[in-house]
Write an enzyme that holds these catalytic residues in place. Structure first.
Site, short mmCIF file in Angstrom:
data_model
loop_
_atom_site.label_atom_id
_atom_site.label_comp_id
_atom_site.label_asym_id
_atom_site.label_seq_id
_atom_site.Cartn_x
_atom_site.Cartn_y
_atom_site.Cartn_z
N GLU A 181 24.30 44.76 66.76
CA GLU A 181 24.73 43.37 66.97
C GLU A 181 24.79 43.03 68.46
O GLU A 181 25.42 43.73 69.24
CB GLU A 181 26.12 43.17 66.35
CG GLU A 181 26.71 41.80 66.57
CD GLU A 181 28.01 41.57 65.81
OE1 GLU A 181 28.72 42.56 65.56
OE2 GLU A 181 28.29 40.40 65.48
N ARG A 194 24.33 49.01 61.76
CA ARG A 194 24.26 47.61 62.16
C ARG A 194 24.08 47.59 63.67
O ARG A 194 24.64 48.45 64.37
CB ARG A 194 25.54 46.86 61.74
CG ARG A 194 25.53 45.40 62.15
CD ARG A 194 26.57 44.52 61.44
NE ARG A 194 27.95 44.86 61.73
CZ ARG A 194 28.76 45.48 60.90
NH1 ARG A 194 28.32 45.84 59.70
NH2 ARG A 194 30.00 45.78 61.24
N HIS A 239 24.78 40.79 54.16
CA HIS A 239 25.44 39.76 54.99
C HIS A 239 24.45 38.89 55.75
O HIS A 239 23.24 39.10 55.69
CB HIS A 239 26.44 40.42 55.95
CG HIS A 239 25.84 41.46 56.86
ND1 HIS A 239 25.01 41.14 57.91
CD2 HIS A 239 25.94 42.81 56.87
CE1 HIS A 239 24.66 42.25 58.54
NE2 HIS A 239 25.20 43.29 57.92
N HIS A 255 34.18 34.31 64.96
CA HIS A 255 33.37 33.47 64.07
C HIS A 255 33.74 32.05 64.46
O HIS A 255 34.64 31.45 63.88
CB HIS A 255 33.69 33.74 62.60
CG HIS A 255 33.31 35.11 62.14
ND1 HIS A 255 33.62 35.61 60.90
CD2 HIS A 255 32.61 36.10 62.76
CE1 HIS A 255 33.15 36.85 60.79
NE2 HIS A 255 32.54 37.16 61.92
N ASP A 284 31.32 40.17 70.49
CA ASP A 284 31.22 40.75 69.14
C ASP A 284 30.00 41.67 69.12
O ASP A 284 28.88 41.20 68.91
CB ASP A 284 31.08 39.61 68.12
CG ASP A 284 31.03 40.12 66.69
OD1 ASP A 284 31.24 41.32 66.47
OD2 ASP A 284 30.77 39.29 65.79
N ASP A 327 63.18 39.72 63.06
CA ASP A 327 63.05 38.85 64.23
C ASP A 327 61.90 39.29 65.14
O ASP A 327 61.87 38.98 66.33
CB ASP A 327 64.36 38.81 65.00
CG ASP A 327 64.80 40.20 65.44
OD1 ASP A 327 64.14 41.17 65.04
OD2 ASP A 327 65.80 40.30 66.18
N ASP A 380 31.91 48.46 65.56
CA ASP A 380 31.85 47.01 65.73
C ASP A 380 33.13 46.62 66.43
O ASP A 380 34.20 46.54 65.82
CB ASP A 380 31.72 46.35 64.35
CG ASP A 380 31.50 44.83 64.45
OD1 ASP A 380 31.67 44.28 65.54
OD2 ASP A 380 31.16 44.22 63.42
N HIS A 389 33.75 45.71 56.18
CA HIS A 389 34.91 45.45 57.03
C HIS A 389 35.88 46.64 57.03
O HIS A 389 37.09 46.47 56.91
CB HIS A 389 35.62 44.16 56.61
CG HIS A 389 34.87 42.94 57.03
ND1 HIS A 389 35.10 41.69 56.50
CD2 HIS A 389 33.87 42.77 57.93
CE1 HIS A 389 34.28 40.82 57.06
NE2 HIS A 389 33.52 41.44 57.93
N GLU A 392 22.80 40.24 64.11
CA GLU A 392 23.36 41.51 63.65
C GLU A 392 22.80 42.01 62.32
O GLU A 392 23.53 42.11 61.33
CB GLU A 392 24.89 41.40 63.56
CG GLU A 392 25.40 40.15 62.82
CD GLU A 392 26.92 40.11 62.78
OE1 GLU A 392 27.53 41.09 62.34
OE2 GLU A 392 27.50 39.09 63.19
N TYR A 419 22.74 49.33 54.76
CA TYR A 419 23.87 50.14 54.30
C TYR A 419 23.45 50.95 53.08
O TYR A 419 23.17 50.38 52.02
CB TYR A 419 25.05 49.21 53.99
CG TYR A 419 25.33 48.29 55.17
CD1 TYR A 419 26.12 48.70 56.23
CD2 TYR A 419 24.71 47.03 55.24
CE1 TYR A 419 26.31 47.87 57.33
CE2 TYR A 419 24.90 46.19 56.34
CZ TYR A 419 25.70 46.62 57.38
OH TYR A 419 25.88 45.82 58.48
N HIS A 464 26.32 34.54 63.45
CA HIS A 464 27.27 33.42 63.38
C HIS A 464 27.53 32.91 64.78
O HIS A 464 27.29 33.61 65.77
CB HIS A 464 28.58 33.90 62.73
CG HIS A 464 29.11 35.17 63.33
ND1 HIS A 464 29.85 35.19 64.48
CD2 HIS A 464 28.97 36.47 62.96
CE1 HIS A 464 30.15 36.44 64.78
NE2 HIS A 464 29.63 37.26 63.88
#
Ligand code: GLY
Ligand code: MN
Ligand code: MN
Length: 425
Positions: A396, A394, A337, A348, A258, A37, A247, A230, A372, A376, A341
């Site tokens: 961004e 990265r 990537h 996103h 973001d 629950d 990130d 990710h 971004e 890598y 976006h």
């Protein structure tokens, strides 16, 4: 804060998009069970919230359109003292009628009965065709005689492309909290600590400043973990001479931020880290400069690939001629990537990239997107110089398209090597 008159305007605009003799239905989000629950934290459906500003579950917003006119109807949960004792206050239909700019308000238990009434003499039903809401089955059953079922989500998503000044203010507020969080991460003493401890420092700042939640699960990735795009385990040790890719962005009043920054555990970049970092940063700055009305995302994507590919050739990560490398998609191994976006109510943002004729949508004043670029370099990649192995970077930012160019909404978040290193002094 978004004023009620803005919600009214949005509803009028959506109603105008519906064809005559139709009914449009937007549903609130459902609670999702975690176990037994216990439920996951509730987050309103973005399209429903965009149109109604209503935060409760088990609600619906319905548009009933005849030939020339339309009415809007909100369904809200019935007041119930026992349930409210456990789960919190409900607004109820009387207060909802006062608060929201809708023509009629009913309790949710009347939804199906009213829907049957509304669809009489109508041809089309608009609802979210991808919705997994359990109410959809009955909606389909009730309305199966209508000549068409159309996707209302596409119409709302389209409206979400252009942000109003009040939406931009909320995005700015989210970014300003996220800025404090990233700056705290930069100055926090990381010696002997774990990724999750750094995550806790960041998310503490979110909550402490009234951000409802994170806008997505924070990525705090030290060293080679940054090469998993990710990565959300966030459970490894922070290793002295490595970089940490963070990130993380909060959601404030339903609006996202973001932001990615890549920072040294020790506070100081090594020479090799600096070379790679500055290459990505230069690309990011050049791409941001390109952003202005009329430019298409595919163009900035191509440019980012070209710039990063050339940068990688210069650093000896890729060998050969840029055009050929791009043709053979060799650069994708290190930059797999997209350049960015849309961002808004969702990280996103569910706004379209193509118009009804499948033509790519060009940038316009009021759009918000991320930029971004990243590189890598896996620790086991023997084809690249040893000094770059195990580094993932990265950078961004969140960019608003303005009348003549753009505004970097996250400009104040430290980004240059010098700015980042100054936090560890
Ligand atoms: N944080 C998810 C992304 O950068 O797209
Ligand atoms: Mn992003
Ligand atoms: Mn991100």
């Amino acid at each position: 804060m978004i004023q009620e008159k803005e919600y009214k305007k949005r509803k009028d605009k959506l109603a105008n998009k519906l064809s005559p003799h139709s009914v449009g239905v937007l549903l609130s989000a459902e609670y999702k069970t975690r176990s037994n629950d216990t439920e996951y934290p509730y987050r309103q459906n973005s399209n429903f919230y965009y149109m109604s500003g209503f935060k409760e579950d088990n609600a619906a917003l319905v548009f009933v359109k005849t030939k020339k006119s339309f009415k809007t109807v909100l369904f809200v949960q019935k007041k119930d003292e026992t349930i409210e004792l456990w789960s919190g206050k409900r607004l109820g239909e009387i207060e909802a009628k006062k608060r929201f700019s809708v023509d009629e308000v009913y309790t949710s238990d009347m939804f199906e009965e009213k829907l049957k009434e509304f669809i009489k003499d109508k041809n089309n039903l608009y609802f979210d065709l991808d919705s997994t809401d359990k109410r959809v089955r009955n909606i389909k059953k009730i309305t199966k005689k209508l000549s068409s079922h159309k996707n209302i989500a596409l119409l709302v998503n389209e409206m979400r492309l252009l942000k109003s000044s009040s939406e931009i203010s909320l995005i700015k507020k989210a970014i300003s909290i996220t800025k404090q969080a990233h700056h705290r991460a930069m100055q926090w003493n990381k010696t002997g600590k774990k990724e999750y401890e750094l995550q806790a420092e960041i998310e503490y700042v979110f909550k402490k400043n009234g951000a409802y939640s994170d806008a997505y699960t924070s990525i705090v990735a030290c060293g080679n973990s940054a090469n998993t795009l990710h990565y959300i385990d966030n459970d490894k040790a922070l290793v002295k001479d490595e970089l940490i890719l963070i990130d993380a962005g909060c959601e404030y009043a339903y609006y996202a931020s973001d932001i990615t920054r890549t920072i040294p555990v020790s506070g100081k970049f090594s020479q090799a880290q600096k070379e790679l970092y500055n290459m990505v940063l230069e690309v990011q700055l050049k791409i941001i400069k390109m952003i202005q009305p009329g430019v298409k995302k595919s163009k900035i994507q191509r440019k980012s690939e070209k710039l990063l590919c050339n940068g990688m050739i210069q650093l000896g990560i890729l060998k050969g001629e840029c055009k050929k490398l791009i043709k053979d998609k060799e650069h994708k191994k290190y930059y797999p990537h997209g350049i960015g976006h849309w961002m808004g109510l969702d990280v996103h943002d569910e706004a379209p990239y193509r118009d009804k004729n499948n033509k790519e949508i060009a940038l316009k004043k009021g759009m918000v997107l991320t930029i971004e670029p990243g590189i890598y370099c896996d620790k086991n990649d023997k084809t690249i110089p040893k000094k770059y192995r195990g580094i993932g970077i990265r950078i961004e930012d969140n960019i608003l398209v303005t009348k003549k160019g753009c505004e970097n909404l996250s400009l104040k978040i430290a980004k240059s090597v010098q700015e980042i290193e100054s936090f560890s002094k």
